[in-house]
Design an enzyme around this catalytic site. Sequence first.
Site, PDB file in Angstrom:
ATOM      1  N   LYS A  13      68.655 126.612  78.068  1.00 28.07           N
ATOM      2  CA  LYS A  13      68.821 125.521  77.094  1.00 28.07           C
ATOM      3  C   LYS A  13      67.650 124.543  77.161  1.00 28.07           C
ATOM      4  O   LYS A  13      67.071 124.174  76.146  1.00 28.07           O
ATOM      5  CB  LYS A  13      70.143 124.757  77.358  1.00 28.07           C
ATOM      6  CG  LYS A  13      71.378 125.637  77.270  1.00 28.07           C
ATOM      7  CD  LYS A  13      72.655 124.851  77.502  1.00 28.07           C
ATOM      8  CE  LYS A  13      72.793 124.252  78.883  1.00 28.07           C
ATOM      9  NZ  LYS A  13      72.862 125.237  79.986  1.00 28.07           N
ATOM     10  N   ARG A  88      80.601 119.352  77.636  1.00 28.13           N
ATOM     11  CA  ARG A  88      80.930 120.353  78.655  1.00 28.13           C
ATOM     12  C   ARG A  88      82.423 120.445  78.914  1.00 28.13           C
ATOM     13  O   ARG A  88      82.842 121.248  79.749  1.00 28.13           O
ATOM     14  CB  ARG A  88      80.236 119.989  79.961  1.00 28.13           C
ATOM     15  CG  ARG A  88      78.860 120.655  80.145  1.00 28.13           C
ATOM     16  CD  ARG A  88      78.265 120.050  81.391  1.00 28.13           C
ATOM     17  NE  ARG A  88      77.438 120.900  82.164  1.00 28.13           N
ATOM     18  CZ  ARG A  88      76.113 120.841  82.204  1.00 28.13           C
ATOM     19  NH1 ARG A  88      75.458 120.026  81.408  1.00 28.13           N
ATOM     20  NH2 ARG A  88      75.429 121.610  83.021  1.00 28.13           N
ATOM     21  N   ARG A 127      64.226 128.794  89.696  1.00 30.83           N
ATOM     22  CA  ARG A 127      63.738 127.660  88.893  1.00 30.83           C
ATOM     23  C   ARG A 127      63.010 126.653  89.784  1.00 30.83           C
ATOM     24  O   ARG A 127      63.451 126.331  90.882  1.00 30.83           O
ATOM     25  CB  ARG A 127      64.909 126.973  88.198  1.00 30.83           C
ATOM     26  CG  ARG A 127      64.479 125.718  87.433  1.00 30.83           C
ATOM     27  CD  ARG A 127      65.492 125.279  86.413  1.00 30.83           C
ATOM     28  NE  ARG A 127      66.774 124.917  86.963  1.00 30.83           N
ATOM     29  CZ  ARG A 127      67.849 124.621  86.222  1.00 30.83           C
ATOM     30  NH1 ARG A 127      67.785 124.685  84.900  1.00 30.83           N
ATOM     31  NH2 ARG A 127      68.986 124.289  86.793  1.00 30.83           N
ATOM     32  N   ARG A 159      65.527 121.919  92.445  1.00 33.45           N
ATOM     33  CA  ARG A 159      66.620 120.962  92.257  1.00 33.45           C
ATOM     34  C   ARG A 159      67.653 121.098  93.362  1.00 33.45           C
ATOM     35  O   ARG A 159      67.933 122.219  93.816  1.00 33.45           O
ATOM     36  CB  ARG A 159      67.288 121.215  90.896  1.00 33.45           C
ATOM     37  CG  ARG A 159      66.685 120.407  89.775  1.00 33.45           C
ATOM     38  CD  ARG A 159      67.158 120.840  88.420  1.00 33.45           C
ATOM     39  NE  ARG A 159      68.608 120.918  88.266  1.00 33.45           N
ATOM     40  CZ  ARG A 159      69.221 121.132  87.106  1.00 33.45           C
ATOM     41  NH1 ARG A 159      68.508 121.276  85.994  1.00 33.45           N
ATOM     42  NH2 ARG A 159      70.534 121.208  87.028  1.00 33.45           N
ATOM     43  N   ARG A 170      78.655 125.917  90.183  1.00 35.94           N
ATOM     44  CA  ARG A 170      78.382 125.475  88.802  1.00 35.94           C
ATOM     45  C   ARG A 170      78.830 126.530  87.796  1.00 35.94           C
ATOM     46  O   ARG A 170      79.341 126.204  86.731  1.00 35.94           O
ATOM     47  CB  ARG A 170      76.896 125.160  88.630  1.00 35.94           C
ATOM     48  CG  ARG A 170      76.520 123.854  89.318  1.00 35.94           C
ATOM     49  CD  ARG A 170      75.039 123.763  89.584  1.00 35.94           C
ATOM     50  NE  ARG A 170      74.260 123.681  88.380  1.00 35.94           N
ATOM     51  CZ  ARG A 170      73.004 124.114  88.274  1.00 35.94           C
ATOM     52  NH1 ARG A 170      72.393 124.654  89.311  1.00 35.94           N
ATOM     53  NH2 ARG A 170      72.363 123.989  87.152  1.00 35.94           N
TER      54      ARG A 170
HETATM   55  P1  ADP Z   1      69.347 125.546  81.438  1.00 38.29           P
HETATM   56  O1  ADP Z   1      68.709 124.316  80.841  1.00 38.29           O
HETATM   57  O2  ADP Z   1      70.199 126.277  80.428  1.00 38.29           O
HETATM   58  O3  ADP Z   1      70.094 125.283  82.707  1.00 38.29           O
HETATM   59  P2  ADP Z   1      66.582 126.363  81.940  1.00 38.29           P
HETATM   60  O4  ADP Z   1      65.975 126.236  80.578  1.00 38.29           O
HETATM   61  O5  ADP Z   1      66.240 125.328  82.947  1.00 38.29           O
HETATM   62  O6  ADP Z   1      68.192 126.556  81.825  1.00 38.29           O
HETATM   63  O7  ADP Z   1      66.179 127.818  82.504  1.00 38.29           O
HETATM   64  C1  ADP Z   1      66.577 128.229  83.809  1.00 38.29           C
HETATM   65  C2  ADP Z   1      65.441 129.014  84.455  1.00 38.29           C
HETATM   66  O8  ADP Z   1      65.247 130.234  83.748  1.00 38.29           O
HETATM   67  C3  ADP Z   1      64.082 128.294  84.444  1.00 38.29           C
HETATM   68  O9  ADP Z   1      63.431 128.597  85.649  1.00 38.29           O
HETATM   69  C4  ADP Z   1      63.351 128.922  83.241  1.00 38.29           C
HETATM   70  O10 ADP Z   1      61.926 128.938  83.462  1.00 38.29           O
HETATM   71  C5  ADP Z   1      63.917 130.334  83.238  1.00 38.29           C
HETATM   72  N1  ADP Z   1      64.068 130.878  81.869  1.00 38.29           N
HETATM   73  C6  ADP Z   1      64.455 130.229  80.743  1.00 38.29           C
HETATM   74  N2  ADP Z   1      64.509 131.059  79.695  1.00 38.29           N
HETATM   75  C7  ADP Z   1      64.149 132.287  80.163  1.00 38.29           C
HETATM   76  C8  ADP Z   1      64.003 133.595  79.564  1.00 38.29           C
HETATM   77  N3  ADP Z   1      64.267 133.791  78.272  1.00 38.29           N
HETATM   78  N4  ADP Z   1      63.616 134.602  80.369  1.00 38.29           N
HETATM   79  C9  ADP Z   1      63.375 134.405  81.687  1.00 38.29           C
HETATM   80  N5  ADP Z   1      63.481 133.217  82.312  1.00 38.29           N
HETATM   81  C10 ADP Z   1      63.863 132.168  81.564  1.00 38.29           C
HETATM   82  P1  AMP Z   2      72.153 120.343  83.787  1.00 38.07           P
HETATM   83  O1  AMP Z   2      70.808 119.709  83.940  1.00 38.07           O
HETATM   84  O2  AMP Z   2      72.615 120.404  82.363  1.00 38.07           O
HETATM   85  O3  AMP Z   2      72.247 121.670  84.507  1.00 38.07           O
HETATM   86  O4  AMP Z   2      73.184 119.358  84.515  1.00 38.07           O
HETATM   87  C1  AMP Z   2      73.089 119.087  85.897  1.00 38.07           C
HETATM   88  C2  AMP Z   2      74.365 118.419  86.386  1.00 38.07           C
HETATM   89  O5  AMP Z   2      74.535 117.154  85.720  1.00 38.07           O
HETATM   90  C3  AMP Z   2      75.673 119.174  86.106  1.00 38.07           C
HETATM   91  O6  AMP Z   2      75.944 120.175  87.085  1.00 38.07           O
HETATM   92  C4  AMP Z   2      76.685 118.018  86.145  1.00 38.07           C
HETATM   93  O7  AMP Z   2      76.954 117.621  87.480  1.00 38.07           O
HETATM   94  C5  AMP Z   2      75.914 116.893  85.467  1.00 38.07           C
HETATM   95  N1  AMP Z   2      76.122 116.897  84.000  1.00 38.07           N
HETATM   96  C6  AMP Z   2      75.179 117.099  83.036  1.00 38.07           C
HETATM   97  N2  AMP Z   2      75.734 117.037  81.825  1.00 38.07           N
HETATM   98  C7  AMP Z   2      77.061 116.802  82.018  1.00 38.07           C
HETATM   99  C8  AMP Z   2      78.182 116.673  81.150  1.00 38.07           C
HETATM  100  N3  AMP Z   2      78.060 116.770  79.824  1.00 38.07           N
HETATM  101  N4  AMP Z   2      79.395 116.439  81.717  1.00 38.07           N
HETATM  102  C9  AMP Z   2      79.539 116.316  83.046  1.00 38.07           C
HETATM  103  N5  AMP Z   2      78.538 116.451  83.921  1.00 38.07           N
HETATM  104  C10 AMP Z   2      77.298 116.695  83.410  1.00 38.07           C
END
Ligand code: ADP
Ligand code: AMP
Length: 215
Positions: A13, A88, A127, A159, A170
Amino acid sequence: MNIALFGPPGAGKGTQAKELSKHYKIPHISTGDILRANVRDATELGLKAKEYMDKGELVPDDVLIGLIRNRLTEPDCEMGYLLDGYPRTIPQADALTDILAEINKPLDAVINIEVSDEELVKRLSGRRSCSCGESYHLMFNPPEKEGVCDACGSGLYQRDDDGEEVILQRLAVYNEKTKPLIDYYGNEGLLVNINGAGAVDEVFRDICNVMDQHK
Ligand code: ADP
Ligand code: AMP
């Protein structure tokens, strides 16, 4: 264009939202990023949120609803918005509907990025993040210089919630509390499923095909 990007942690995302926000010139609103900025700045909100985030739990709904209300009423949302990581839970989705009705900006689509659990674990565990907001992957999207952000030159970090145990928690929380929103938005006729398994640019193209219908 009023869009929510939906999907489990690690679906891509944030990666997609960053590019989509530039392409369509609408703000990328990531509740995770907003919470992490508060943790970094040690605000009252950040101190409260960190307890939940470190354990892979959701931050309470009342906190998130207040946060998203404030953010969506900022002037840069005039032209639309791209939500990432909100809603969420069902109460968050209900509150969102009310807020969006008040500001007259109802959702055009909820784009659900689908990725297998096995791939999610690989993506999250590899990541690497930067405080400037960029994110990389050790194998799938490495920076030019190991451990250093291409965009700003700062050191990359993992992270706190990207360790193996918290990743599994998660994903469990996603399945229990967030996944029911697929039916919620399916029933509203807003849900569009996208295959998130492909390369970043393939997924981007598929999402653009959906968003272009709402320009
Ligand atoms: P989210 O925001 O949904 O938690 P991220 O955008 O941070 O996910 O992506 C999670 C990890 O996967 C990051 O390390 C990113 O570089 C990698 N990633 C994202 N999209 C792809 C893809 N299409 N193919 C491979 N790796 C990806
Ligand atoms: P994310 O960066 O979207 O993976 O979010 C990281 C963490 O932030 C999650 O695991 C939750 O602990 C918190 N968080 C982010 N968005 C929300 C939401 N909409 N509702 C509750 N917790 C959230």
